[in-house]
Write an enzyme that holds these catalytic residues in place. Structure first.
Site, PDB file in Angstrom:
ATOM      1  N   CYS A  67       4.006   0.273 -25.594  1.00 60.55           N
ATOM      2  CA  CYS A  67       4.425  -0.776 -26.528  1.00 60.55           C
ATOM      3  C   CYS A  67       2.907  -1.648 -26.847  1.00 60.55           C
ATOM      4  O   CYS A  67       3.095  -2.525 -27.645  1.00 60.55           O
ATOM      5  CB  CYS A  67       5.433  -1.727 -26.157  1.00 60.55           C
ATOM      6  SG  CYS A  67       4.836  -2.973 -24.967  1.00 60.55           S
ATOM      7  N   GLU A  82      -4.346 -10.461  17.958  1.00 64.51           N
ATOM      8  CA  GLU A  82      -4.726 -12.073  18.341  1.00 64.51           C
ATOM      9  C   GLU A  82      -3.552 -13.006  18.134  1.00 64.51           C
ATOM     10  O   GLU A  82      -2.647 -12.440  17.469  1.00 64.51           O
ATOM     11  CB  GLU A  82      -5.983 -12.564  17.410  1.00 64.51           C
ATOM     12  CG  GLU A  82      -5.741 -12.633  15.952  1.00 64.51           C
ATOM     13  CD  GLU A  82      -6.934 -13.190  15.108  1.00 64.51           C
ATOM     14  OE1 GLU A  82      -6.855 -13.923  14.372  1.00 64.51           O
ATOM     15  OE2 GLU A  82      -7.943 -12.672  15.483  1.00 64.51           O
ATOM     16  N   ASP A  85       0.832  -1.289  -0.098  1.00 64.48           N
ATOM     17  CA  ASP A  85       0.050   0.171  -0.032  1.00 64.48           C
ATOM     18  C   ASP A  85       1.007   1.428  -0.080  1.00 64.48           C
ATOM     19  O   ASP A  85       0.402   2.374  -0.287  1.00 64.48           O
ATOM     20  CB  ASP A  85      -0.997  -0.022   1.295  1.00 64.48           C
ATOM     21  CG  ASP A  85      -0.346  -0.091   2.539  1.00 64.48           C
ATOM     22  OD1 ASP A  85       0.673   0.445   2.843  1.00 64.48           O
ATOM     23  OD2 ASP A  85      -1.167  -0.756   3.417  1.00 64.48           O
ATOM     24  N   CYS A 110       0.907  -0.896 -21.782  1.00 63.62           N
ATOM     25  CA  CYS A 110       2.121  -0.208 -21.981  1.00 63.62           C
ATOM     26  C   CYS A 110       2.002   0.659 -23.137  1.00 63.62           C
ATOM     27  O   CYS A 110       1.009   0.454 -24.205  1.00 63.62           O
ATOM     28  CB  CYS A 110       3.220  -1.132 -22.039  1.00 63.62           C
ATOM     29  SG  CYS A 110       4.770  -0.561 -22.076  1.00 63.62           S
ATOM     30  N   HIS A 116       6.690  -7.673  -1.034  1.00 64.53           N
ATOM     31  CA  HIS A 116       5.675  -8.228  -2.015  1.00 64.53           C
ATOM     32  C   HIS A 116       5.436  -7.137  -2.915  1.00 64.53           C
ATOM     33  O   HIS A 116       4.316  -7.209  -3.556  1.00 64.53           O
ATOM     34  CB  HIS A 116       4.455  -8.463  -1.082  1.00 64.53           C
ATOM     35  CG  HIS A 116       4.544  -9.849  -0.324  1.00 64.53           C
ATOM     36  ND1 HIS A 116       3.827 -10.443   0.529  1.00 64.53           N
ATOM     37  CD2 HIS A 116       5.534 -10.794  -0.494  1.00 64.53           C
ATOM     38  CE1 HIS A 116       4.111 -11.457   1.074  1.00 64.53           C
ATOM     39  NE2 HIS A 116       5.305 -11.752   0.656  1.00 64.53           N
TER      40      HIS A 116
END
Ligand code: BJW
Length: 250
Positions: free
Chosen positions: A149, A214, A103, A147, A118
């Site tokens: 291209c 938790e 994010d 793109c 990631h």
């Protein structure tokens, strides 16, 4: 002595700090986590969206999911947890943040010694050329984006079954070797290889502090587990660290 005090005492003696974060740290910014009751995958199956096969089969649906998430994330602000981690970066000369989150909120909070292991959902990659660029439009003007291209663009993130960048893994390995303390925040410990990092640090002699709402599989190896919202606990921990007379920021 409370667990927060014990954790602050350990941080007071720490010379080399590693922090690992997952989706839980951004939850208080209004971004859904993946697993759990209100997680993203209550409504969507991971295999249908977060895999290269899903993208090959149906790039439009996968991009619609990302466009929806980019809409939520684009409006979100870093919370107290992100800001406390930025403070930790300032307090330690030897510091690294490994985030599984795509994010970009840690960067917006000001962290620079950081590995987005990631990827980042604001970055896109050309399927043909492999080149990357930032694509900030929300919502996207056309789906799927292409793109110049003519080839499809994909989010520059790591999907299931894909390898993490060897450079990022190398940085992570060096940080796990060098750190004396790891703080692991807001991750279910379900996704490898990052899920194995806390036990790697522990087996190399490091001290593990977990922060989560938790218990998780990481809790059983953590030296201290602090249960509660990271947006509450991390600022409390930094405050306790700053008031520890034995701690001198490096
Ligand atoms: C709060 C809170 C608050 C809530 N405060 N806490 C070894 C064994 C078994 C399988 C494998 C293995 N090695 C590799 C695999 C396969 C696979 C894998 O791990 N599968 C598992 C599901 C078993 N891994 C891979 O494929 C990885 N690639 C790889 O290893 O390549 C080599 C290889 C391939 C295949 C086989 C063997 C080797 C790639 C993984 C890529 C993960 N990608 C995603 C999507 C990224 C793009 C996107 O976002 O769209 O990454 S999946 C998703 O999960 C995302 C996350 O980064 C990742 C982790 O999730 P996270 O962050 O932990 O979120 P949650 O929702 O799970 O947990 C949130 C937590 O927060 C909870 O605990 C809450 O309690 C807590 N919380 N509010 C504090 N306020």
């Amino acid at each position: 002595m409370t667990d927060i005090d014990r954790a602050a005492e350990r941080l007071g003696k720490t010379k080399n700090l590693l922090v690992i974060t997952g989706a839980g740290i951004s939850h208080e910014s209004g971004i859904p986590t993946f697993r759990g009751n209100d997680g993203l995958w209550q409504n969507y199956r991971a295999e249908e969206l977060a895999t290269p096969e899903a993208f090959e089969r149906d790039p439009e649906t996968v991009w619609e999911w990302y466009d929806w998430r980019r809409g939520i994330i684009g409006k979100a602000e870093p919370n107290g947890g992100h800001l406390a981690i930025k403070e930790l970066e300032e307090l330690y000369d030897n510091f690294l943040l490994i985030t599984q989150n795509v994010d970009g909120l840690h960067g917006r909070a000001g962290n620079t010694k950081m590995v987005e292991i990631h990827g980042n959902l604001w970055r896109v990659r050309c399927e043909r050329e492999g080149t990357t660029s930032m694509l900030m439009d929300v919502p996207l003007p056309s789906i799927p984006p292409r793109c110049k291209c003519g080839a499809l663009l994909r989010p520059d993130v790591v999907w299931f079954g894909e390898s993490l960048s060897p450079h990022a893994l190398g940085q992570a390995d060096r940080a796990m070797e060098a750190c004396d303390t790891l703080i692991v925040v807001g991750t279910s410990g379900a996704v490898y290889p990052v899920a194995s990092f806390p036990s790697t640090v522990k087996s190399r002699g490091g001290f593990v502090i977990e922060i989560n709402t938790e218990p998780t599989p990481i809790s059983s190896i953590a030296n201290i587990a602090l249960y509660g919202k990271s947006g509450d606990i991390l600022p409390e921990l930094v405050k306790a660290l700053r008031s520890n007379p034995a701690f001198s920021p490096s």
